[in-house]
Design a protein around this motif. Structure first.
Motif, mmCIF file in Angstrom:
data_model
loop_
_atom_site.group_PDB
_atom_site.id
_atom_site.type_symbol
_atom_site.label_atom_id
_atom_site.label_comp_id
_atom_site.label_asym_id
_atom_site.label_seq_id
_atom_site.Cartn_x
_atom_site.Cartn_y
_atom_site.Cartn_z
ATOM 1 N N VAL A 1 -11.382 -27.341 36.493
ATOM 2 C CA VAL A 1 -10.705 -28.570 36.180
ATOM 3 C C VAL A 1 -8.679 -28.481 36.915
ATOM 4 O O VAL A 1 -8.562 -27.454 37.576
ATOM 5 N N ILE B 1 -8.726 -36.905 34.307
ATOM 6 C CA ILE B 1 -9.791 -35.719 34.249
ATOM 7 C C ILE B 1 -9.827 -35.471 35.876
ATOM 8 O O ILE B 1 -10.528 -36.543 37.078
ATOM 9 N N LEU C 1 -13.316 -34.942 27.982
ATOM 10 C CA LEU C 1 -14.340 -33.762 28.803
ATOM 11 C C LEU C 1 -15.036 -33.602 28.048
ATOM 12 O O LEU C 1 -16.888 -33.562 28.199
#
Ligand code: BTN
Length: 274
Positions: free
Chosen positions: A54, A77, A187
């Protein structure tokens, strides 16, 4: 009012996640080139299935058809997963569809917003794009080595922060809702929903996934322009087939199947009804 810092910290992503594979290991960056590039490099070096990368910001965020993916620092995200599926290469596209379904459902579960899928895998709210998926695969002639699933979701981009290049066509969850959403909670939900489908995929039943994806597609019934290798036809989308190809009735009455190809030579655009 100062904005609370909401960083995508690996331990917070893993905390209470409850998955067996996806996201069990997480690497995070404040800034990187593209999480897909990092995942690709690590997968090439043998990184395990389920590793999640990420980032708060990407300098070279990539989209499909060689477009860039723009998302201001800390507002979205930006995630890539390494998968090592044991399925036929020609079925690999199903992974993108499973991801699109998981993202659309996760958004709905967390926010109650109705997210639809624009064929093949753009996530749309109120006719604007809120999320996109970029799947990249390495395989030899008959076996998938790995697939990188890149997920971009516009979560807390406020109207004033939306990049000018995309403000006409893109939205974010905070714009739609009028308040911010926890990126970590979203997420985690995406990972849980995707893992559930991914584990069931191993049983080989693809039909149920196509049906679920079809139920979220907003492209069926739409008038479209089909660009097939540079030739443009207008038509009407009748359905999708068992492989996810669009079935389009062209204005001359013939039926054309449009496959999910990631280049400019073949694509569709929805014709807006005035
Ligand atoms: C698209 O709709 O064109 C696909 C967009 C995919 C964007 C994500 S963001 C995380 C990952 N890293 C990238 O460079 N791209 C994907």
């Amino acid at each position: 009012m100062t904005k609370e810092l909401d960083l995508m910290i690996p331990n917070e992503i893993k905390n209470g996640l409850g998955t067996k594979i996806l996201g069990c290991e997480v690497i995070s960056f404040i800034q990187t080139s593209s999480t897909n590039d990092v995942a690709m490099e690590l997968a090439n070096k043998g990184a395990r299935e389920g590793l999640l990368i990420v980032a708060e910001n990407q300098i070279k965020g990539r989209g499909r058809r060689e477009r860039s993916w723009l998302c201001p620092m800390g507002t979205g995200i930006l995630a890539s997963l390494i998968l090592r599926p044991q399925i036929e290469i020609k079925k690999a596209d199903i992974l993108t569809l499973l991801t699109a379904v998981s993202v659309a459902k996760a958004i709905h579960n967390l926010t109650n917003l109705h997210a639809f899928i624009k064929w093949p895998n753009d996530i749309i709210i109120n006719n604007k794009k809120v999320s996109g998926i970029l799947a990249e695969m390495r395989s030899d002639s008959n076996k998938i080595d790995f697939v990188i699933i890149g997920i971009g979701i516009n979560v807390n981009i406020h109207k004033s922060q939306m990049p000018k290049e995309i403000e006409e066509i893109a939205t974010s969850l905070s714009i739609e809702l009028g308040n911010d959403v926890s990126r970590i909670a979203l997420l985690q939900e995406v990972l849980r929903l995707l893992e559930d489908r991914y584990l069931r995929l191993k049983d080989g039943n693809f039909e149920e996934f196509i049906d679920e994806w079809r139920s979220l597609l907003n492209t069926i019934g739409q008038n479209v322009e089909v660009n097939l290798h540079g030739k443009v036809f207008s038509g009407h989308v009748l359905d999708v087939d068992e492989n996810g190809a669009l079935i389009v009735e062209l204005s001359n009455g013939s039926i054309q199947r449009v496959f999910n190809v990631d280049d400019e030579s073949s694509h569709i655009s929805i014709v807006r009804r005035s």
